[in-house]
Design a protein around this motif. Structure first.
Motif, short mmCIF file in Angstrom:
data_model
loop_
_atom_site.label_atom_id
_atom_site.label_comp_id
_atom_site.label_asym_id
_atom_site.label_seq_id
_atom_site.Cartn_x
_atom_site.Cartn_y
_atom_site.Cartn_z
N TRP A 90 -58.68 -9.56 37.66
CA TRP A 90 -58.78 -10.58 38.72
C TRP A 90 -59.92 -10.24 39.68
O TRP A 90 -60.74 -11.11 39.99
N ILE A 109 -63.38 -12.54 40.44
CA ILE A 109 -63.69 -13.16 41.75
C ILE A 109 -64.78 -12.43 42.52
O ILE A 109 -65.21 -12.90 43.58
N LEU A 115 -67.74 -14.41 43.96
CA LEU A 115 -67.35 -15.27 45.08
C LEU A 115 -67.21 -14.46 46.36
O LEU A 115 -67.65 -14.88 47.44
N LYS A 116 -66.60 -13.29 46.24
CA LYS A 116 -66.42 -12.41 47.40
C LYS A 116 -67.77 -11.95 47.94
O LYS A 116 -67.98 -11.92 49.16
N LYS A 157 -64.68 -18.91 49.41
CA LYS A 157 -63.25 -18.97 49.17
C LYS A 157 -62.99 -19.02 47.66
O LYS A 157 -63.70 -19.71 46.93
N VAL A 158 -61.99 -18.31 47.22
CA VAL A 158 -61.62 -18.30 45.80
C VAL A 158 -60.74 -19.51 45.50
O VAL A 158 -59.72 -19.73 46.17
N ASP A 159 -61.14 -20.30 44.52
CA ASP A 159 -60.33 -21.42 44.05
C ASP A 159 -59.36 -20.86 43.01
O ASP A 159 -59.65 -20.83 41.81
N GLU A 160 -58.23 -20.37 43.50
CA GLU A 160 -57.27 -19.68 42.63
C GLU A 160 -56.79 -20.56 41.49
O GLU A 160 -56.64 -20.08 40.36
N ILE A 217 -59.49 -20.61 38.83
CA ILE A 217 -59.58 -19.32 38.13
C ILE A 217 -58.41 -19.16 37.17
O ILE A 217 -58.58 -18.72 36.03
N ARG A 270 -65.76 -14.62 34.77
CA ARG A 270 -66.54 -14.25 35.96
C ARG A 270 -67.77 -15.15 36.10
O ARG A 270 -68.10 -15.60 37.19
N ALA A 325 -66.59 -18.53 37.39
CA ALA A 325 -65.82 -18.53 38.64
C ALA A 325 -66.55 -19.22 39.79
O ALA A 325 -65.93 -19.86 40.64
N THR A 326 -67.87 -19.10 39.81
CA THR A 326 -68.65 -19.67 40.90
C THR A 326 -68.99 -21.15 40.67
O THR A 326 -69.67 -21.76 41.49
#
Length: 172
Positions: free
Chosen positions: A51, A55, A58-59, A64-67, A70, A102, A105-106
């Protein structure tokens, strides 16, 4: 295309931005937001769980993580149940799926994959190519794959071959 090198001629334009005209800081932000990189060696951070590896871009960008997104991608990639594992506990195919997650994710405009099947067995390689193709179609992503594999190339919509410093479109 990924902004890792400066072109010697021509222009590279992504989302109306000429990337060769961007400053180093602008180029860094551009890469983080517009390009998803999938490396042949996965480049996962061993001390982070799956995980956290997914992410991380993004961090680093303070986003903000779009859970939900993901979790959806990891479900499609078949790694959702592995999110608390560390990379060394996964097979090569699973690690490559983490690298794909990964990269996606963005929600990048372009996904660049460098020999994404180079370290995988034939069956897992077929799965990875099917996943990349599905992501390109379902998520409307431009996926550019660099490969020496004829099988991978044949799965592509467009094949360009580099010969004597020139890109030549190969007929399928």
């Amino acid at each position: 295309v990924g902004g890792l090198d400066v072109p010697t001629s021509g222009k590279i334009i992504v989302d109306q931005k000429k990337i060769q005209e961007l400053s180093d800081d602008e180029l860094t932000v551009f890469r983080r937001r517009k390009i998803g990189f999938i490396f042949q060696q996965y480049n996962l951070i061993q001390m982070l769980n799956i995980w956290e590896n997914i992410i991380l871009p993004l961090k680093l960008d303070g986003r903000k993580v779009d859970e939900e997104y993901i979790l959806e991608i990891t479900q499609i990639l078949g790694i959702r149940e592995k999110l608390n594992f560390i990379p060394s506990k996964l097979s090569g195919g699973q690690q490559q799926r983490v690298a794909i997650a990964r990269a996606l994710a963005t929600k990048p405009a372009i996904v660049l994959a460098d020999e994404p099947t180079g370290n995988l067995d034939e069956e897992t390689a077929k799965d990875i190519i099917a996943i990349l193709k599905r992501m390109a179609l379902d998520r409307q992503k431009c996926v550019i794959v660099v490969t020496h594999s004829k099988e991978v190339a044949q799965a592509s919509d467009v094949v360009l071959e580099l010969k004597k410093q020139q890109l030549i479109e190969k007929k399928k």
